[in-house]
Design a protein around this motif. Structure first.
Motif, PDB file in Angstrom:
ATOM      1  N   VAL A 167     -14.442   1.992  -9.369  1.00 15.72           N
ATOM      2  CA  VAL A 167     -15.051   0.907 -10.148  1.00 15.72           C
ATOM      3  C   VAL A 167     -16.168   0.270  -9.320  1.00 15.72           C
ATOM      4  N   LYS A 217      -9.824  -2.826 -11.836  1.00 18.58           N
ATOM      5  CA  LYS A 217     -10.935  -3.505 -12.494  1.00 18.58           C
ATOM      6  C   LYS A 217     -11.350  -4.732 -11.697  1.00 18.58           C
ATOM      7  N   ASP A 263      -7.978  -5.275 -19.539  1.00 21.57           N
ATOM      8  CA  ASP A 263      -9.397  -5.597 -19.517  1.00 21.57           C
ATOM      9  C   ASP A 263      -9.567  -7.111 -19.592  1.00 21.57           C
TER      10      ASP A 263
END
Length: 322
Positions: A167, A217, A263
């Motif tokens: 990421v 993330k 998310d």
């Protein structure tokens, strides 16, 4: 069943990866425009605009960060397939624009278990077993940099095993910061603009029953890195300015080996995670309010993707049943 779902950067398409190794693209322009203009339209069903079958396992894929449907040159994504090079796939025609291949010391083709674009879209990254490769988008073929994530096979240092997540840091972070994780339960930070040999590595705490990182993330603020692992009970965050211990944890039961996504919403205030019972949980990461859970599907929610601009959420569900 659907393994994952990802919004395109311009918020018009959704790409999914199904268990029969098929990449599907859905056009949601009408749904987004109805929401943006606050018009009441008829309920729109998902229509597949493209279906691309693969002969081997489709492991990962990522949209070009500046993808815009009105600029055909930007309509592409990078995909990783077992025993194949990385392919730059045109999202309009379905054809392969370019291929990027990395080889080990025995000149054997390596399979990338994870892939990602750099923040400026000039580079493609591939995560391999004990290696991270950086390719120049405009120069297909072999990597510009191929860095080992561990000093040696017998060494205990570094990032060991298959690199499962890659990421790039958001725009607010220094250019070139890349987060990575492995199925051995380790997380690392590397500066991809250099030779990628300097890496900061730490391990998921044992109290969270880590059996391999499956999702990684950045928070929208660019200072916190969130990780989820299989066979675990929490989603864990670290402040990259102080890595002595976890910064925050969010409860989320994941008793399966399957990847279960999470998310952040467009505003950056909610962490949205899929659950094994088919529900979706909204965690407030700013005010620490109790989480809100809503029913979404009749099976495990594996894919969760927030729209880049509007408060819309794409979810995907399913798992193997024996």
């Amino acid at each position: 069943f659907i393994r994952s779902a990802k919004w395109s950067p311009d918020g018009t398409l959704v790409a999914t990866n199904t268990d029969n190794n098929t990449l599907r693209l859905y056009d949601l322009t009408d749904v987004v425009s109805q929401y943006a203009t606050q018009t009441q339209g008829a309920k729109t069903s998902l229509s597949t605009i493209m279906q691309i079958s693969h002969g081997e396992t489709l492991l990962d894929y990522a949209w070009y960060p500046y993808m815009n449907q009105h600029a055909p040159a930007t309509c592409c994504l990078i995909e990783s397939t077992s025993d194949h090079p990385l392919h730059l796939r045109d999202s309009n025609s379905g054809g392969v624009r370019a291929s990027y291949a990395a080889y080990n010391a025995k000149e054997l083709l390596m399979t990338a278990s994870s892939t990602a674009f750099s923040g400026d879209g000039s580079s493609v990254f591939g995560g391999y077993t004990n290696y991270i490769a950086r390719f120049d988008v405009q120069r297909p073929g072999t990597p510009v940099d191929l860095a080992s994530t561990s000093p040696s096979r017998r060494s205990r240092g570094g990032l060991k095993g298959i690199v499962s997540c890659l990421v790039p840091a958001p725009g607010s972070m220094p250019t070139g910061m890349l987060g990575c994780a492995s199925f051995s339960g380790q997380i690392g930070l590397v500066h991809s603009t250099t030779d990628m040999k300097e890496m900061t590595v730490w391990r998921m705490p044992e109290e969270y029953r880590c059996c391999g990182i499956t999702e990684l993330k950045w928070a929208p603020d660019g200072m916190h890195l969130w990780a989820a692992s299989r066979q675990s009970s929490h989603i864990v965050a670290w402040d990259i300015r102080d890595l002595r211990g976890p910064f925050a944890t969010m409860p989320r039961a994941c008793p399966t080996q399957q990847r279960m996504s999470f998310d952040f919403d467009a505003a950056g205030t909610q962490l949205v995670a899929g659950e094994t019972d088919g529900s979706i949980t909204f965690h407030d990461i700013q005010d620490q309010r109790p989480p809100v859970r809503i029913a979404a599907h009749g099976d495990l929610v594996a894919g969760v993707s927030a729209h880049p601009f509007y408060p819309l959420l794409a979810t995907a569900s399913g798992q193997r049943h024996f």
